[in-house]
Design a protein around this motif. Structure first.
Motif, short mmCIF file in Angstrom:
data_model
loop_
_atom_site.label_atom_id
_atom_site.label_comp_id
_atom_site.label_asym_id
_atom_site.label_seq_id
_atom_site.Cartn_x
_atom_site.Cartn_y
_atom_site.Cartn_z
N ARG A 157 59.01 66.97 109.37
CA ARG A 157 57.80 66.35 109.93
C ARG A 157 57.60 66.82 111.37
O ARG A 157 58.57 66.95 112.13
N SER A 158 56.35 67.10 111.74
CA SER A 158 56.08 67.46 113.13
C SER A 158 55.78 66.21 113.95
O SER A 158 55.94 66.19 115.16
N ASP A 159 55.35 65.15 113.28
CA ASP A 159 55.01 63.92 113.99
C ASP A 159 56.17 62.93 113.89
O ASP A 159 57.00 63.01 112.99
N LYS A 197 52.41 67.95 109.58
CA LYS A 197 51.99 66.64 110.09
C LYS A 197 51.78 65.69 108.92
O LYS A 197 50.97 65.93 108.05
N ASN B 247 54.29 71.52 116.08
CA ASN B 247 54.93 70.69 117.11
C ASN B 247 56.41 71.00 117.28
O ASN B 247 57.27 70.15 117.12
N ASN B 268 51.14 63.95 117.87
CA ASN B 268 52.19 63.83 116.86
C ASN B 268 53.18 62.72 117.16
O ASN B 268 53.72 62.09 116.25
#
Lengths: 336, 313
Positions: A157-159, A197, B247, B268
């Protein structure tokens, strides 16, 4: 003209105040993971009792802050708060529903449930120490699969998310190496891989990247027909992610009311337990007795009438033993 | 110069209403700066200014935070997107103002303004589902192959092309800022006095010569200001790139690496930031971005004002 405005203003006041008096309203905010099931329950509850429940999925971090500042009737968090943190913010905590996290892969010729992984292999893949699918360790676990010398692409996951918290908590529990190098949390410093995301982002990247592995909530793996893997649990069994396996984990996990149910439901000891699960929690303000009674009434109703709805949305309802413990906890804290 | 106006109640009400409306802007800006400063004070105390701006460490577990990876990502994606967008935008502007036949000017102008009006989340979704696979499967492998034998350039195209990377994000950003840059450039080109252009044509110059020697020198500053405005937009753009950048906090060298920008980090990580110092560091990042954007926009405004003054003389 002026008269008209006066009348309009009075009318507007009357209209905006009257429903507020008529209907009872509860406000909650927090984790986005349980949002679909909470809102489905709230809809049914409103029909059954006329009480409105307004839940905003602003994220666990926001939920914790809002209940700490007492701006909502209840907060919700995917990660349990430690008894210390609860005492400091004068909060109560209980689990509401359970979700599981499932590793998913995309390897040509490998079907859902065919790939077997154990704790060590999972940790090493996500650490970047196992780089190829034909690594000796993976081949030893999967003698029947034909695995080519292809590079593994890790998708995470990027978030920041509760899903990541549960997954890294699992790796933390099973791998001292992981614990030392990376650790656990809603967001961590990933040694390798690419970031998607949201669950949909990870599912999307895994589906279109050959030879990739990622982790998503059980519901996403189910709905998108992703290739989930089997995992070897603490008892040594290879388990398929399923309602039964999550329930078994919840049953054998030691939720303790004395610690306000603080527990990461990972690596549960049961024979058929899926090792990566997590409860999502409700937070109440200790001194707000009145609001607590109303919130608890809602969850009591949901525990009685909401299991089918939860399953329909691919959430795991709490086992009966745990529900009883929670009801006792409510009574002990004067909320029921 | 001051003119004494006979004060009637209507005027006074009108004056105070408009004055209050304008003051709200200043109140908002001061309020935002105040909130950013107070919320980030914890991180400012812990990491200081220099250390925060130069550290590449972004580790929520160990609670050490540095902004350099995000700042670097922001600057690189912005610069790259400008590199792609400026030639295209200038081409569009020149075409509409000088080259295109009259019946084409209005439709193209409207199309550009429509493109500018598309919400950025739509670019984000389109980027994730359409552009990113296209980049990962077709464009990037081609670039990799094409540059493999060129020594320094090949460094930029190393690694497995995934389509979730700096290059894809920059392309999306450039598509977003093209209409912006193009319409400001168009307005600047239109400021060129028709008399001067017509005189040049009368002397027998070609269209290319008119554009090169008359229009562009006349509108240089305006166009430059427009570019800086687009830069400001690219710096602050969030949703369009949040999905395709990954990210990933590291200093990258290849355009196929996933990265982080300040806005992507905020989008994010903000909702699930569960520790005080984590949240405070995110506010600190926002403050850094605020200052960066402010500086760039101030420079842009300065150039535009100078351009306007020159023409009004």
């Amino acid at each position: 003209m002026r008269k008209f405005f006066k009348i309009a203003a009075i009318l507007a006041c009357v209209v905006s105040f009257s429903p507020a008096q008529a209907a009872e309203k509860l406000n909650g905010a927090g984790a986005s993971f349980p949002y679909p099931v909470y809102s489905a329950w709230a809809f049914d509850y409103h029909k059954a009792t006329g009480v409105q429940l307004n839940y905003q999925s602003i994220g666990s971090g926001g939920g914790i802050r809002q209940i700490t500042e007492r701006t909502v009737d209840f907060g919700a968090s995917d990660a349990p708060l430690t008894p210390d943190a609860l005492a400091k913010a004068k909060l109560l905590q209980f689990p509401a529903v359970i979700g599981g996290v499932v590793p998913v892969v995309n390897i040509a010729g490998v079907k859902p449930g065919e790939m077997r992984l154990d704790a060590e292999a999972s940790a090493k893949i996500f650490l970047g120490e196992i780089k190829y699918w034909d690594d000796g360790k993976i081949r030893a676990l999967n003698p029947k699969l034909k695995l080519a010398h292809t590079e593994i692409t890790v998708v995470h996951r990027s978030d920041g998310s509760g899903t990541t918290a549960v997954f890294t908590e699992y790796l933390n529990a099973v791998s001292p190496d992981w614990k030392a190098k990376v650790g656990s949390g809603t967001a961590v410093k990933w040694p390798v891989g690419i970031g998607g995301k949201g669950n949909e982002g990870v599912a999307n990247y895994v589906q279109r990247t050959a030879n990739s592995i990622g982790y998503v909530e059980f519901a996403y793996a189910e709905q998108n027909k992703l290739t989930y893997t089997l995992l070897k649990n603490a008892a040594g069994t290879y388990v398929t992610p399923s309602f039964a396996a999550f329930e078994d984990a919840a049953d054998t996990g030691t939720f303790d009311p004395k610690n306000h149910f603080y527990l990461w439901l990972v690596n549960a000891p049961g024979k058929d337990s899926w090792p990566i699960a997590g409860a999502t929690f409700i937070l109440l303000a200790q001194e707000k007795m009145d609001a607590n009674r109303k919130v608890v009434k809602f969850y009591d109703w949901a525990f009685k009438n909401g299991d089918a709805k939860a399953k329909e949305l691919v959430y795991v309802p709490l086992p009966k033993s745990l529900k009883d413990k929670i009801r006792a906890y409510w009574k002990a804290n004067g909320a029921q | 110069m001051a003119v004494t106006v006979k004060r009637n109640p209507g005027d006074i009400i009108f004056f105070s209403l408009t004055a209050v409306a304008s003051c709200t802007i200043i109140v908002f800006i001061v309020g935002i700066v105040f909130v950013l400063l107070t919320e980030s004070s914890l991180a400012i105390q812990k990491f200081g200014v220099i250390q925060f701006l130069t550290s590449t460490e972004w580790d929520p577990v160990k609670e050490t935070f540095g902004a350099l990876t995000s700042i670097y990502g922001t600057i690189v994606t912005t610069a790259l997107s400008l590199l792609i967008a400026i030639p295209v935008a200038l081409g569009i502007a020149i075409f509409i103002t000088e080259v295109a036949p009259n019946f084409l000017r209005a439709p193209i102008g409207i199309a550009i303004e429509l493109l500018a009006a598309i919400p950025s989340i739509i670019y984000g979704m389109w980027g994730l589902f359409t552009l990113s696979p296209l980049m990962g499967n077709t464009v990037e492998p081609f670039l990799k192959k094409a540059t493999a034998s060129i020594p320094l350039v090949s460094v930029l195209f190393q690694g497995t092309p995934m389509g979730i990377d700096v290059l894809t994000a920059s392309v999306i950003l450039s598509i977003m800022i093209i209409p912006f840059t193009a319409s400001i450039a168009r307005d600047a080109f239109n400021l060129t006095p028709a008399v001067v252009k017509e005189s040049a044509y009368a002397l027998g110059t070609t269209k290319w010569e008119v554009v090169k020697n008359i229009v562009i020198p006349y509108s240089k500053l305006g166009v430059f200001g427009g570019i800086l405005f687009s830069l400001g937009r690219a710096l602050g753009e969030t949703m369009a790139v949040a999905f395709v950048l990954g990210n990933n906090h590291r200093i990258f060298t290849s355009l196929f690496d996933s990265a982080a920008t300040i806005t992507v980090t905020l989008a994010n990580e903000f909702t699930e930031a569960d520790k005080d110092i984590y949240l405070s560091s995110l506010f600190y990042l926002a403050l850094v971005l605020f200052v960066m954007s402010f500086v760039f926009l101030a420079i842009a405004k300065f150039f535009l004002l100078r351009a306007e003054r020159r023409y009004s003389r």
